[in-house]
Write an enzyme that holds these catalytic residues in place. Structure first.
Site, PDB file in Angstrom:
ATOM      1  N   SER A   1       2.574   4.095  -7.498  1.00 21.46           N
ATOM      2  CA  SER A   1       2.270   2.742  -7.958  1.00 21.46           C
ATOM      3  C   SER A   1       3.156   1.775  -7.193  1.00 21.46           C
ATOM      4  CB  SER A   1       2.582   2.633  -9.456  1.00 21.46           C
ATOM      5  OG  SER A   1       2.652   1.282  -9.851  1.00 21.46           O
TER       6      SER A   1
ATOM      7  N   ARG B   1       4.449  -0.702  -8.320  1.00 26.60           N
ATOM      8  CA  ARG B   1       5.538  -1.125  -9.215  1.00 26.60           C
ATOM      9  C   ARG B   1       6.693  -0.116  -9.255  1.00 26.60           C
ATOM     10  NH1 ARG B   1       1.039  -3.522 -12.345  1.00 26.60           N
ATOM     11  NH2 ARG B   1       1.417  -5.777 -12.461  1.00 26.60           N
TER      12      ARG B   1
ATOM     13  N   HIS C   1      -3.511   4.271  -2.404  1.00 29.84           N
ATOM     14  CA  HIS C   1      -4.462   3.364  -1.739  1.00 29.84           C
ATOM     15  C   HIS C   1      -5.091   4.052  -0.521  1.00 29.84           C
ATOM     16  CE1 HIS C   1      -1.466   0.363  -3.496  1.00 29.84           C
ATOM     17  NE2 HIS C   1      -2.591   0.075  -4.127  1.00 29.84           N
TER      18      HIS C   1
ATOM     19  N   GLN D   1      -9.407   0.278 -16.304  1.00 27.95           N
ATOM     20  CA  GLN D   1      -9.939  -0.679 -15.332  1.00 27.95           C
ATOM     21  C   GLN D   1     -11.230  -0.142 -14.700  1.00 27.95           C
ATOM     22  OE1 GLN D   1      -7.629  -3.098 -12.366  1.00 27.95           O
ATOM     23  NE2 GLN D   1      -8.144  -1.431 -10.996  1.00 27.95           N
TER      24      GLN D   1
ATOM     25  N   LYS E   1      -5.890   6.187 -11.797  1.00 28.36           N
ATOM     26  CA  LYS E   1      -4.615   5.823 -12.439  1.00 28.36           C
ATOM     27  C   LYS E   1      -4.850   4.658 -13.395  1.00 28.36           C
ATOM     28  CE  LYS E   1      -1.520   3.385 -10.480  1.00 28.36           C
ATOM     29  NZ  LYS E   1      -0.877   2.191 -10.962  1.00 28.36           N
ATOM     30  N   ASP E   2      -5.701   3.715 -12.948  1.00 26.60           N
ATOM     31  CA  ASP E   2      -6.084   2.584 -13.794  1.00 26.60           C
ATOM     32  C   ASP E   2      -7.415   2.955 -14.471  1.00 26.60           C
ATOM     33  OD1 ASP E   2      -4.090   0.248 -12.830  1.00 26.60           O
ATOM     34  OD2 ASP E   2      -4.638   1.520 -11.141  1.00 26.60           O
TER      35      ASP E   2
ATOM     36  N   ILE F   1      -3.064   9.977  -7.169  1.00 29.17           N
ATOM     37  CA  ILE F   1      -2.149  10.571  -6.182  1.00 29.17           C
ATOM     38  C   ILE F   1      -0.717  10.435  -6.730  1.00 29.17           C
ATOM     39  CG2 ILE F   1      -1.316  10.508  -3.792  1.00 29.17           C
ATOM     40  CD1 ILE F   1      -4.287  11.324  -4.056  1.00 29.17           C
TER      41      ILE F   1
ATOM     42  N   LEU G   1       0.811  -1.221   0.000  1.00 32.09           N
ATOM     43  CA  LEU G   1       0.000   0.000   0.000  1.00 32.09           C
ATOM     44  C   LEU G   1       0.847   1.275   0.000  1.00 32.09           C
ATOM     45  CD1 LEU G   1      -2.729  -1.044   2.610  1.00 32.09           C
ATOM     46  CD2 LEU G   1      -2.751  -1.374   0.125  1.00 32.09           C
ATOM     47  N   HIS G   2       0.305   2.289  -0.667  1.00 31.41           N
ATOM     48  CA  HIS G   2       0.926   3.617  -0.693  1.00 31.41           C
ATOM     49  C   HIS G   2      -0.169   4.662  -0.524  1.00 31.41           C
ATOM     50  CE1 HIS G   2      -0.622   3.646  -4.761  1.00 31.41           C
ATOM     51  NE2 HIS G   2       0.128   2.604  -5.087  1.00 31.41           N
TER      52      HIS G   2
HETATM   53  N1  LIG Z   1      -1.479   6.737  -7.511  1.00 31.21           N
HETATM   54  C1  LIG Z   1      -2.697   6.315  -7.286  1.00 31.21           C
HETATM   55  N2  LIG Z   1      -3.696   7.188  -7.039  1.00 31.21           N
HETATM   56  C2  LIG Z   1      -4.966   6.761  -6.816  1.00 31.21           C
HETATM   57  N3  LIG Z   1      -5.329   5.471  -6.841  1.00 31.21           N
HETATM   58  C3  LIG Z   1      -4.389   4.563  -7.076  1.00 31.21           C
HETATM   59  C4  LIG Z   1      -3.028   4.927  -7.314  1.00 31.21           C
HETATM   60  N4  LIG Z   1      -2.313   3.800  -7.535  1.00 31.21           N
HETATM   61  C5  LIG Z   1      -3.184   2.782  -7.429  1.00 31.21           C
HETATM   62  N5  LIG Z   1      -4.429   3.219  -7.164  1.00 31.21           N
HETATM   63  C6  LIG Z   1      -5.642   2.429  -7.067  1.00 31.21           C
HETATM   64  O1  LIG Z   1      -5.539   1.501  -6.015  1.00 31.21           O
HETATM   65  C7  LIG Z   1      -6.308   0.340  -6.332  1.00 31.21           C
HETATM   66  C8  LIG Z   1      -5.443  -0.861  -6.142  1.00 31.21           C
HETATM   67  O2  LIG Z   1      -4.395  -0.816  -7.093  1.00 31.21           O
HETATM   68  P1  LIG Z   1      -3.113  -1.718  -7.014  1.00 31.21           P
HETATM   69  O3  LIG Z   1      -3.107  -2.484  -5.752  1.00 31.21           O
HETATM   70  O4  LIG Z   1      -2.938  -2.445  -8.295  1.00 31.21           O
HETATM   71  O5  LIG Z   1      -1.977  -0.624  -6.842  1.00 31.21           O
HETATM   72  P2  LIG Z   1      -0.986  -0.019  -7.863  1.00 31.21           P
HETATM   73  O6  LIG Z   1      -0.079   0.828  -7.109  1.00 31.21           O
HETATM   74  O7  LIG Z   1      -1.801   0.503  -9.004  1.00 31.21           O
HETATM   75  O8  LIG Z   1      -0.174  -1.228  -8.332  1.00 31.21           O
HETATM   76  P3  LIG Z   1       0.434  -1.489  -9.732  1.00 31.21           P
HETATM   77  O9  LIG Z   1       1.865  -1.260  -9.541  1.00 31.21           O
HETATM   78  O10 LIG Z   1      -0.012  -2.896  -9.898  1.00 31.21           O
HETATM   79  O11 LIG Z   1      -0.171  -0.600 -10.764  1.00 31.21           O
HETATM   80  C9  LIG Z   1      -6.765   0.519  -7.779  1.00 31.21           C
HETATM   81  O12 LIG Z   1      -8.105   0.985  -7.783  1.00 31.21           O
HETATM   82  C10 LIG Z   1      -5.821   1.556  -8.285  1.00 31.21           C
HETATM   83  O13 LIG Z   1      -6.342   2.317  -9.366  1.00 31.21           O
HETATM   84  C1  LIG Z   2      -8.875  -4.140  -8.836  1.00 32.78           C
HETATM   85  C2  LIG Z   2      -7.777  -5.132  -8.496  1.00 32.78           C
HETATM   86  C3  LIG Z   2      -7.565  -5.180  -6.990  1.00 32.78           C
HETATM   87  C4  LIG Z   2      -8.236  -6.520  -8.945  1.00 32.78           C
HETATM   88  O1  LIG Z   2      -7.272  -7.485  -8.663  1.00 32.78           O
HETATM   89  C5  LIG Z   2      -6.459  -4.784  -9.216  1.00 32.78           C
HETATM   90  O2  LIG Z   2      -6.600  -4.848 -10.591  1.00 32.78           O
HETATM   91  C6  LIG Z   2      -5.891  -3.467  -8.786  1.00 32.78           C
HETATM   92  O3  LIG Z   2      -5.231  -3.490  -7.746  1.00 32.78           O
HETATM   93  O4  LIG Z   2      -6.088  -2.439  -9.463  1.00 32.78           O
HETATM   94  N1  BAL Z   3      -3.213  -1.851 -10.898  1.00 35.12           N
HETATM   95  C1  BAL Z   3      -3.720  -2.800 -11.883  1.00 35.12           C
HETATM   96  C2  BAL Z   3      -3.309  -4.166 -11.594  1.00 35.12           C
HETATM   97  C3  BAL Z   3      -2.338  -4.743 -12.550  1.00 35.12           C
HETATM   98  O1  BAL Z   3      -1.536  -4.012 -13.145  1.00 35.12           O
HETATM   99  O2  BAL Z   3      -2.352  -5.966 -12.728  1.00 35.12           O
END
Ligand SMILES: Nc1ncnc2c1ncn2[C@@H]1O[C@H](COP(=O)(O)OP(=O)(O)OP(=O)(O)O)[C@@H](O)[C@H]1O
Ligand SMILES: CC(C)(CO)[C@@H](O)C(=O)[O-]
Ligand code: BAL
Length: 283
Positions: free
Chosen positions: A185, A187, A37, A153, A149-150, A176, A33-34
């Site tokens: 992210s 990643r 989240h 999705q 960000k997604d 954010i 988490l960041h």
């Molecule tokens: N920078 C951000 N600002 C707002 N929401 C975010 C951000 N990064 C991720 N989220 C949201 O948090 C939820 C969970 O995402 P996830 O756990 O895949 O995190 P992530 O940081 O996007 O990871 P990844 O590196 O897989 O992209 C999703 O709805 C995603 O869109």
């Molecule tokens: C919505 C989700 C939790 C489904 O695995 C994933 O795609 C993500 O973290 O954005």
């Molecule tokens: N944040 C979307 C999840 C994925 O990249 O698989």
């Protein structure tokens, strides 16, 4: 704060909470988490009586050769962040619990999944919609929060809830960013310090396109070229896609307007990052 791994236990708790008239807010994540989240959790906390966070690195949304095995995981740290954000229940199902032997049902949104990340990651959204549908059935939320960000999705999940008559309000939350503009992210952890600097080409491209748009440029091809020039100037960056599309249908546009989505997927070294903006909006 409760931590629940058992699917039946989570579902029973959710049904009981609904029976007591509680409003369930839900934030599905893959953990590590960041602050992105956390922003979803804070909004969920305000909008519901019972706040549920799921942490599940969903195997069905990763393609062959993608980073499922090395995806960052840190339950202890995540638990602290969740508690600080006022989470009531952390739901952490196991892969075999979610997909037991003999599992055979998948949810597929047909058209919105074709372009962008759907084209680069075949099968990805089928895995996302399947797991989100299952999580909705288990957690039974009134409201579910997702990050913009997604962007694709979020659009795909909205479409699924409408098409399948799911009684869930889907809320999209702003991106954010780190102070220097990089979208947060999980990643980002993969980036070396040089790559971390190169990764700023994503947010810099978005800013340049917005500036050109505000100066009157409306031609999608010329705006795309602007992004390509910025990204290709970074030796460690390669373009997966740069696209200008209508925000609701995700159809390509030749002439842009306030509702046009600029969506990017860029590999920095081996790490694939995404970012986006709507031309008429600030983050
Ligand atoms: N920078 C951000 N600002 C707002 N929401 C975010 C951000 N990064 C991720 N989220 C949201 O948090 C939820 C969970 O995402 P996830 O756990 O895949 O995190 P992530 O940081 O996007 O990871 P990844 O590196 O897989 O992209 C999703 O709805 C995603 O869109
Ligand atoms: C919505 C989700 C939790 C489904 O695995 C994933 O795609 C993500 O973290 O954005
Ligand atoms: N944040 C979307 C999840 C994925 O990249 O698989």
């Amino acid at each position: 704060m409760k931590i629940i791994s058992d699917i039946k236990e989570m579902q029973t708790l959710a049904i009981a909470a609904r029976g007591e008239g509680k409003r369930i807010s839900f934030v599905p994540t893959m953990g590590f988490l960041h602050e992105g989240h956390a922003s979803l959790l804070h909004e969920g906390r305000k909008r519901g009586d019972l706040l549920v966070l799921s942490i599940f690195v969903n195997p069905t949304q990763f393609g062959v050769g993608e980073d499922f095995d090395k995806y960052p995981r840190d339950m202890e740290r995540d638990t602290h962040i969740a508690a600080a954000a006022g989470v009531d229940v952390v739901f952490t199902p196991s892969p075999v619990g979610m997909y037991p032997a003999g599992y055979q049902t998948f949810v597929d949104v047909a058209e919105l999944t074709l372009p962008l990340c759907g084209a680069s990651r075949p099968g990805h959204f089928r895995g996302v919609t399947t797991v989100v549908c299952k999580l909705f059935n288990i957690v039974q939320p009134h409201i579910a929060l997702f990050g913009k960000k997604d962007f694709q999705q979020l659009a795909v999940i909205r479409q699924m809830t409408v098409d399948l008559n799911m009684p869930v309000e889907v809320v999209g939350m702003p991106i954010i960013r780190e102070q220097d503009g990089l979208a947060m992210s999980s990643r980002n952890k993969y980036l070396s310090s040089e790559e971390r600097t190169s990764a700023l080409c994503l947010s810099r491209s978005l800013q340049s396109v917005r500036a050109a748009y505000h100066s009157g440029e409306r031609d999608a091809e010329r705006l795309k070229q602007l992004v390509q020039n910025i990204i290709l100037a970074e030796p460690s960056a390669t373009i997966d896609y740069v696209e200008l599309r209508a925000d609701e249908t995700l159809e390509k546009v030749a002439t842009v307007d306030d509702r046009t989505l600029l969506a990017l997927a860029v590999r920095v070294g081996a790490t694939r990052l995404i970012d986006n903006c709507l031309l008429g909006e600030d983050d």
